[in-house]
Design an enzyme around this catalytic site. Structure first.
Site: not given
Length: 577
Positions: A143, A167, A239, A287, A425
């Site tokens: 996941h 999702h 973001r 980002c 990240y």
């Protein structure tokens, strides 16, 4: 009557033909090779219709509820088949399926993964979606959100997917159905909630390119980025990880605690505005997934499809974080055990935990690092999408650590335990994929600084560019983390046989303390023999003050999350006399 020039209705036996033609048509349209907008592809009522521009205008005026459209030129107007195959996958997810056993909500609650005894059935993780029951135990390790999947363990996922609408994509539903084990009893099916956590979202500029609606994530068009050294607030990329909180400034309090702090210190917004010197600093925020689409062209990655617009530059203003911490009693000399500044936002996920991250204590406490608690952005109070009323701005640090809607700050021996600090990240070697990844690997440290990067922003890839005296004009941006200034941007139109140095627009800052981006432009002669109608590949590569240079391709920097994508940027353009 609708102005459709021709229509080919979908009939039995012609499904594959229409899908092939539709995909081919859309592939041509999306390639952007046509700059003259003479035709419009309209996606409406499960049909793809191509109009001439004048008939589409008439059609649009007669039909208010028009669908999204794609501009195209040079193709005869037709309607091609049904495009419901993708929608069917969405509709099939969670539908009742014949031949499968029926389970109750109580059956599912017993499978929440809470028992570590392998002989006990509760080690399995079941969830439900609409009328479907799923055993997702074997998917947890893969996941993308890590073990946050366990938030919905033993129950329905609808409440959580209302917060994370990423999702609700066809490929997710298709994957979910692979873990289908049964049907949910009718009396336990969850009704759609009317309590919308996104009902108070701020308004956004329509020009922003949407990557995800809930939570909202969007970037400005690439070709307008180099038009402004300081990005206007409304065009700054967004973001968000959760719904945007609606914070009353009169009730706002910042909590400061941890090593060296006597108890908990509470600071109001007024206190932050008036009791500390206000510092202005120009900082680009980027980002971690900027340019992810480039990396995804080499091999599939997981994450939102950021182009090159997930970076923007602004003037931020607020008190130094160092001043705030020292006023709360902290001293780096007296409390050397403090290694990290952990920051939590006031935006909360479905399990009630906030977005959080941390930066190193030496970054926070060095006044030359210019880390501030921003209260203003480009001279105005922070917009809600960008952290109102208080945002951490850590210059030279990846955007993920520049926490918005700051609610609490804690000084700690360890980095933040937030999912986004410890389980996301991070970078891994190109051989690591989701079946082998270990986020606790000590070599996979949390991203702080980002490598040098650059992009060609104007012209766009697959567009036409005008030849002027055998030359073309190019514009773009370049950036490097940790304050390393861009010293050069190199451009080539012949795959590196010859290079040209671009002209830079940048702040007058030291080589090792440059927090903003650099804009660049160049007028370059096309290779000999190239004329109107020919294609040219444009490549740019930046070099920073440490003489770090972008890698030539993504092959050897690929990672499963698509972070830190910084290979040479290449576009192909068609020359126009």
């Amino acid at each position: 009557s609708s102005g459709i020039n021709a229509e080919w209705p979908l009939r039995p036996g012609r499904t594959d033909l229409h899908k092939i033609m539709l995909k081919s048509l859309l592939r041509i349209a999306l390639s952007g090779r046509f700059s003259t907008s003479r035709y419009v592809i309209s996606l409406l009522n499960n049909h793809c219709t191509v109009y001439s521009s004048h008939t589409y205008k008439r059609h649009r005026s007669n039909h208010c509820n028009h669908a999204p459209f794609i501009l195209l030129s040079g193709i005869t107007a037709v309607t091609i088949g049904s495009i419901s195959d993708t929608e069917d996958k969405v509709e099939e997810a969670g539908k009742f399926k014949e031949g499968l056993p029926t389970y109750t909500a109580q059956d599912i609650r017993k499978r929440d993964g809470s028992n570590q005894d392998s002989t006990n059935f509760s080690t399995r993780v079941w969830i439900s979606y609409k009328k479907g029951v799923y055993d997702v135990t074997d998917f947890i390790a893969e996941h993308p959100g890590g073990d946050k999947l366990l938030i919905g363990a033993g129950g329905p996922v609808e409440p959580f997917w209302s917060l994370y609408e990423v999702h609700k994509k066809p490929y997710v539903f298709e994957l979910l159905e692979k873990y289908r084990i049964g049907n949910l009893a009718d009396e336990d099916v969850v009704e759609e909630s009317t309590d919308d956590p996104y009902s108070r979202e701020p308004k956004r500029h329509p020009i922003l390119k949407l990557n995800n609606a809930r939570p909202f994530n969007a970037e400005p068009p690439l070709n307008i980025l180099p038009d402004n050294f300081i990005t206007p607030n409304e065009l700054f990329y967004v973001r968000n990880h959760h719904p945007v909180p609606d914070i009353n400034p009169d009730e706002y309090e910042l909590q400061v605690e941890g090593i060296g702090i006597n108890g908990t210190v509470s600071l109001s917004l007024h206190n932050l505005q008036t009791n500390y010197p206000q510092k202005k600093v120009t900082v680009a925020v980027q980002c971690a997934g900027n340019r992810r689409v480039d990396m995804g062209k080499h091999k599939k990655v997981r994450g939102m499809d950021w182009g090159g617009g997930a970076i923007s530059n602004a003037v931020w203003e607020g008190p130094l974080l160092r001043d705030v911490l020292e006023s709360a009693g902290f001293s780096e000399d007296l409390f050397p055990s403090a290694k990290h500044v952990c920051v939590d936002g006031l935006d909360f996920g479905p399990d009630g935990t906030p977005y959080g991250a941390s930066i190193l204590i030496e970054k926070a406490m060095d006044p030359r690092q210019d880390v501030i608690l921003a209260l203003k952005m480009n001279g105005e109070p922070l917009p809600r999408d960008h952290g109102y009323p208080v945002r951490l701005i850590a210059p030279g640090v990846v955007g993920a650590r520049n926490v918005k809607w700051v609610g609490s700050i804690s000084l700690s021996e360890e980095e933040s335990y937030s999912h986004w600090q410890r389980r996301d990240y991070k970078g891994f070697n190109p051989g690591v994929d989701w079946d082998t990844v270990n986020f606790d690997d000590p070599t996979a440290v949390s991203i702080q600084h980002q490598p040098v990067t650059s992009m060609v922003c104007d012209p766009l890839d697959q567009s036409e560019v005008k030849l002027e005296n055998g030359m073309i004009k190019l514009k773009g941006y370049a950036y490097s983390g940790a304050g390393a200034k861009i010293i050069r941007v190199d451009v080539t139109l012949d795959d590196g046989a010859t290079w040209h140095t671009a002209k830079l627009q940048q702040d007058d800052t030291p080589l090792n303390r440059s927090w903003s981006w650099s804009l660049w432009e160049a007028t370059v002669a096309v290779p000999r023999g190239k004329v109107g109608g020919d294609t040219v590949t444009v490549t740019c590569c930046a070099v920073d003050a440490n003489y770090n240079r972008q890698p030539e391709n993504v092959k050897n920097i690929w990672n499963l999350r698509g972070c830190l994508s910084n290979a040479w940027h290449r576009i192909q353009v068609t020359l126009k006399e």
